[in-house]
Design a protein around this motif. Structure first.
Motif, PDB file in Angstrom:
ATOM      1  N   ILE A  51       0.835  -1.204   0.000  1.00 32.63           N
ATOM      2  CA  ILE A  51       0.000   0.000   0.000  1.00 32.63           C
ATOM      3  C   ILE A  51       0.870   1.253   0.000  1.00 32.63           C
ATOM      4  CG2 ILE A  51      -1.641   1.366   1.365  1.00 32.63           C
ATOM      5  CD1 ILE A  51      -2.857  -1.280   2.322  1.00 32.63           C
ATOM      6  N   GLY A  52       1.875   1.258   0.881  1.00 32.63           N
ATOM      7  CA  GLY A  52       2.744   2.433   0.974  1.00 32.63           C
ATOM      8  C   GLY A  52       3.510   2.694  -0.308  1.00 32.63           C
ATOM      9  N   LEU A  53       4.067   1.652  -0.904  1.00 33.82           N
ATOM     10  CA  LEU A  53       4.848   1.826  -2.125  1.00 33.82           C
ATOM     11  C   LEU A  53       3.954   2.192  -3.306  1.00 33.82           C
ATOM     12  CD1 LEU A  53       7.405  -1.087  -1.716  1.00 33.82           C
ATOM     13  CD2 LEU A  53       7.815   1.365  -1.431  1.00 33.82           C
ATOM     14  N   CYS A  54       2.736   1.663  -3.353  1.00 33.66           N
ATOM     15  CA  CYS A  54       1.797   2.054  -4.413  1.00 33.66           C
ATOM     16  C   CYS A  54       1.431   3.527  -4.291  1.00 33.66           C
ATOM     17  CB  CYS A  54       0.543   1.186  -4.356  1.00 33.66           C
ATOM     18  SG  CYS A  54       0.768  -0.482  -4.978  1.00 33.66           S
ATOM     19  N   SER A  55       1.249   3.990  -3.065  1.00 31.40           N
ATOM     20  CA  SER A  55       0.948   5.402  -2.847  1.00 31.40           C
ATOM     21  C   SER A  55       2.085   6.285  -3.330  1.00 31.40           C
ATOM     22  CB  SER A  55       0.699   5.645  -1.354  1.00 31.40           C
ATOM     23  OG  SER A  55       0.531   7.020  -1.078  1.00 31.40           O
ATOM     24  N   LEU A 106       7.703   0.583  10.014  1.00 29.70           N
ATOM     25  CA  LEU A 106       7.141   0.574   8.660  1.00 29.70           C
ATOM     26  C   LEU A 106       7.714   1.715   7.840  1.00 29.70           C
ATOM     27  CD1 LEU A 106       5.137  -0.430   6.518  1.00 29.70           C
ATOM     28  CD2 LEU A 106       3.382   1.008   7.602  1.00 29.70           C
ATOM     29  N   SER A 107       7.812   2.887   8.455  1.00 32.59           N
ATOM     30  CA  SER A 107       8.366   4.049   7.757  1.00 32.59           C
ATOM     31  C   SER A 107       9.807   3.797   7.325  1.00 32.59           C
ATOM     32  CB  SER A 107       8.308   5.281   8.670  1.00 32.59           C
ATOM     33  OG  SER A 107       8.951   6.383   8.080  1.00 32.59           O
ATOM     34  N   MET A 108      10.620   3.257   8.233  1.00 34.92           N
ATOM     35  CA  MET A 108      12.015   3.004   7.904  1.00 34.92           C
ATOM     36  C   MET A 108      12.152   1.935   6.824  1.00 34.92           C
ATOM     37  SD  MET A 108      13.640   3.169  11.751  1.00 34.92           S
ATOM     38  CE  MET A 108      15.349   3.208  11.224  1.00 34.92           C
ATOM     39  N   ALA A 109      11.301   0.919   6.883  1.00 38.12           N
ATOM     40  CA  ALA A 109      11.346  -0.124   5.867  1.00 38.12           C
ATOM     41  C   ALA A 109      10.969   0.418   4.501  1.00 38.12           C
ATOM     42  CB  ALA A 109      10.418  -1.268   6.255  1.00 38.12           C
ATOM     43  N   MET A 110       9.954   1.278   4.459  1.00 36.48           N
ATOM     44  CA  MET A 110       9.523   1.851   3.185  1.00 36.48           C
ATOM     45  C   MET A 110      10.584   2.777   2.613  1.00 36.48           C
ATOM     46  SD  MET A 110       5.492   2.686   3.757  1.00 36.48           S
ATOM     47  CE  MET A 110       5.520   3.692   2.272  1.00 36.48           C
ATOM     48  N   THR A 111      11.194   3.596   3.469  1.00 32.77           N
ATOM     49  CA  THR A 111      12.257   4.494   3.009  1.00 32.77           C
ATOM     50  C   THR A 111      13.415   3.698   2.416  1.00 32.77           C
ATOM     51  OG1 THR A 111      11.712   6.147   4.693  1.00 32.77           O
ATOM     52  CG2 THR A 111      13.885   6.290   3.704  1.00 32.77           C
ATOM     53  N   THR A 112      13.806   2.634   3.124  1.00 36.91           N
ATOM     54  CA  THR A 112      14.929   1.825   2.663  1.00 36.91           C
ATOM     55  C   THR A 112      14.594   1.111   1.362  1.00 36.91           C
ATOM     56  OG1 THR A 112      15.575   1.489   4.964  1.00 36.91           O
ATOM     57  CG2 THR A 112      16.566   0.037   3.326  1.00 36.91           C
ATOM     58  N   LEU A 231      -5.234   7.075   0.612  1.00 40.16           N
ATOM     59  CA  LEU A 231      -5.112   5.709   0.104  1.00 40.16           C
ATOM     60  C   LEU A 231      -5.014   4.716   1.251  1.00 40.16           C
ATOM     61  CD1 LEU A 231      -4.903   4.027  -2.479  1.00 40.16           C
ATOM     62  CD2 LEU A 231      -2.418   4.240  -2.343  1.00 40.16           C
ATOM     63  N   ALA A 232      -4.244   5.070   2.287  1.00 38.04           N
ATOM     64  CA  ALA A 232      -4.111   4.179   3.441  1.00 38.04           C
ATOM     65  C   ALA A 232      -5.450   3.995   4.151  1.00 38.04           C
ATOM     66  CB  ALA A 232      -3.065   4.729   4.407  1.00 38.04           C
ATOM     67  N   ARG A 233      -6.201   5.072   4.280  1.00 35.46           N
ATOM     68  CA  ARG A 233      -7.525   4.982   4.938  1.00 35.46           C
ATOM     69  C   ARG A 233      -8.503   4.194   4.088  1.00 35.46           C
ATOM     70  NH1 ARG A 233     -10.239   7.221   9.082  1.00 35.46           N
ATOM     71  NH2 ARG A 233     -12.503   7.471   8.861  1.00 35.46           N
ATOM     72  N   LEU A 234      -8.482   4.439   2.773  1.00 34.55           N
ATOM     73  CA  LEU A 234      -9.384   3.738   1.859  1.00 34.55           C
ATOM     74  C   LEU A 234      -9.162   2.229   1.903  1.00 34.55           C
ATOM     75  CD1 LEU A 234     -11.516   3.978  -0.452  1.00 34.55           C
ATOM     76  CD2 LEU A 234      -9.595   4.105  -2.039  1.00 34.55           C
ATOM     77  N   LEU A 235      -7.893   1.825   2.056  1.00 34.95           N
ATOM     78  CA  LEU A 235      -7.559   0.402   2.050  1.00 34.95           C
ATOM     79  C   LEU A 235      -7.524  -0.203   3.454  1.00 34.95           C
ATOM     80  CD1 LEU A 235      -4.862   0.383  -0.771  1.00 34.95           C
ATOM     81  CD2 LEU A 235      -7.279  -0.243  -0.910  1.00 34.95           C
ATOM     82  N   GLY A 236      -7.946   0.573   4.446  1.00 29.18           N
ATOM     83  CA  GLY A 236      -8.188   0.025   5.770  1.00 29.18           C
ATOM     84  C   GLY A 236      -6.969  -0.298   6.607  1.00 29.18           C
ATOM     85  N   ALA A 241      -0.065   2.868  11.044  1.00 30.19           N
ATOM     86  CA  ALA A 241       0.465   2.617   9.703  1.00 30.19           C
ATOM     87  C   ALA A 241       0.064   3.731   8.744  1.00 30.19           C
ATOM     88  CB  ALA A 241      -0.029   1.269   9.182  1.00 30.19           C
ATOM     89  N   ARG A 242      -1.139   4.254   8.914  1.00 25.38           N
ATOM     90  CA  ARG A 242      -1.620   5.339   8.046  1.00 25.38           C
ATOM     91  C   ARG A 242      -0.746   6.582   8.195  1.00 25.38           C
ATOM     92  NH1 ARG A 242      -6.602   4.586   8.992  1.00 25.38           N
ATOM     93  NH2 ARG A 242      -7.039   6.106  10.625  1.00 25.38           N
ATOM     94  N   ARG A 243      -0.319   6.862   9.391  1.00 24.12           N
ATOM     95  CA  ARG A 243       0.563   8.016   9.593  1.00 24.12           C
ATOM     96  C   ARG A 243       1.917   7.792   8.928  1.00 24.12           C
ATOM     97  NH1 ARG A 243      -0.795  10.267  15.731  1.00 24.12           N
ATOM     98  NH2 ARG A 243      -3.047  10.450  15.364  1.00 24.12           N
ATOM     99  N   ALA A 244       2.438   6.589   9.020  1.00 24.61           N
ATOM    100  CA  ALA A 244       3.722   6.290   8.377  1.00 24.61           C
ATOM    101  C   ALA A 244       3.611   6.444   6.861  1.00 24.61           C
ATOM    102  CB  ALA A 244       4.166   4.876   8.727  1.00 24.61           C
ATOM    103  N   ILE A 245       2.544   5.919   6.277  1.00 24.03           N
ATOM    104  CA  ILE A 245       2.366   5.993   4.822  1.00 24.03           C
ATOM    105  C   ILE A 245       2.167   7.432   4.374  1.00 24.03           C
ATOM    106  CG2 ILE A 245       0.804   5.332   2.937  1.00 24.03           C
ATOM    107  CD1 ILE A 245       0.382   2.667   4.454  1.00 24.03           C
ATOM    108  N   THR A 246       1.490   8.237   5.181  1.00 19.54           N
ATOM    109  CA  THR A 246       1.308   9.657   4.861  1.00 19.54           C
ATOM    110  C   THR A 246       2.643  10.365   4.738  1.00 19.54           C
ATOM    111  OG1 THR A 246      -0.834   9.729   6.005  1.00 19.54           O
ATOM    112  CG2 THR A 246       0.290  11.836   5.645  1.00 19.54           C
ATOM    113  N   PHE A 247       3.523  10.163   5.708  1.00 13.22           N
ATOM    114  CA  PHE A 247       4.819  10.839   5.670  1.00 13.22           C
ATOM    115  C   PHE A 247       5.713  10.264   4.577  1.00 13.22           C
ATOM    116  CE2 PHE A 247       3.857  11.977  10.210  1.00 13.22           C
ATOM    117  CZ  PHE A 247       3.802  13.350   9.985  1.00 13.22           C
TER     118      PHE A 247
END
Length: 325
Positions: A51-55, A106-112, A231-236, A241-247
């Motif tokens: 979800i995060g990477l798609c966003s 989650l944020s650190m994993a997505m950044t990496t 997108l994070a909220r839409l996909l539940g 996690a939603r805050r991490a994906i937002t940033f």
């Protein structure tokens, strides 16, 4: 090209090399906080990463193209927005997620992960976006972007120091801990100083376009933050996690963008100014949003608490297991 599109920053080859080295130091310092094992734990929840990477890698670039089509800025300004959208997540997203009570791992994993795949995604995304718009397509042909060299720069300035830093942290944790803060502070300070001096030396070139650039960057950054949250909220996803994906969607590695611009776009004025101001503005909006969320810690955990409650209820309802020993 005319006007702001024809402006080129005064930047020597040695300064370009210095910027690449500064970026490598910043990335190496941040990587000292990471462990390879952190990502193994997230494999149990691949949905959040997807979800995060798609966003970040799909939704934001598409909306960036829509913004460019509606606002119709000068080609170099449009290219600046496209370059920002194509860059991987910025390291400040991890700090802001932590401040906001989000899911920092989650944020650190997505950044990496976004950084590791950036040698492919950044040139590809930028090329596709630039080629879709007639004005930017013509501008890109004039500067003749060498995509093979661009990939090499990303590997050397971003991916290599990231892997080296994580390896040192894994094998020599005590040394990594001693180096972490000094390297990180030094790298960030020198990078900010470098950007300020570069813009100050060329400030007279940009005054006519400052207002347009301010509003373009403000709109684009707001669009990025809203995209990640929506997108994070839409996909539940859960609130943390939603805050991490937002940033992760709203904070980008603009240092990489500037490095590529000065290396391969002859310091294209409008493009460089958009990316540089994006780097400053995202800290303002990100900091304000993190502060707002930090004041609402209970709300941040509502969705996660529901999941934990449901699991507890299921466990309670399950029949007791007999001890057969």
């Amino acid at each position: 090209m005319t006007g702001i599109d024809a402006v080129e920053l005064q930047f020597s080859p040695s300064a370009v090399l210095a910027l690449q080295l500064i970026l490598a130091v910043v990335i190496f310092g941040v990587a000292l906080e990471l462990r390879f094992g952190d990502f193994a734990r997230l494999l149990r929840e691949p949905r959040l990463m997807v979800i995060g990477l798609c966003s970040q890698l799909i939704a934001l670039p598409l909306l960036t193209f829509a913004l460019v089509a509606v606002a119709d800025p000068a080609p170099s300004l449009a290219l600046g927005l496209m370059m920002t959208a194509a860059c991987p997540g910025g390291n400040m997203s991890n700090v802001l997620t932590h401040w906001a009570g989000g899911r920092t791992s989650l944020s650190m994993a997505m950044t990496t992960l976004s950084s590791l795949v950036s040698p492919v995604t950044t040139p590809l995304t930028f090329a596709l976006l630039g080629d879709l718009h007639p004005a930017t397509r013509a501008a890109m042909r004039e500067v003749a972007v060498p995509y093979t060299e661009l990939v090499g720069t990303i590997l050397l300035a971003l991916v290599l120091p990231l892997v080296l830093g994580m390896t040192l942290a894994q094998r020599r944790p005590a040394l990594a801990e001693r180096l972490r803060r000094p390297l990180k502070r030094f790298g960030v300070f020198v990078l900010l100083l470098f950007i300020v001096l570069a813009l100050a030396a060329n400030q007279g070139l940009f005054r006519p376009a400052l207002v347009a650039i301010f509003w373009l960057v403000a709109a684009h950054n707001a669009l990025a933050l809203v995209t990640g949250w929506s997108l994070a909220r839409l996909l539940g996803t859960g609130a943390s996690a939603r805050r991490a994906i937002t940033f992760e969607t709203g904070i980008h590695n603009t240092a990489l963008g500037l490095t590529l611009i000065f290396s391969y776009f002859q310091g294209l004025g409008g493009m460089a100014l958009v990316v540089a101001w994006w780097g400053v503005w995202q800290l303002v909006t990100g900091g304000l949003l993190a502060r707002h969320w930090a004041q609402r810690p209970l709300q941040a955990c509502v969705d996660d608490a529901r999941g934990a409650h449901a699991a507890a209820v299921a466990e309670t309802a399950a029949p007791p297991q007999r001890d057969r020993s």
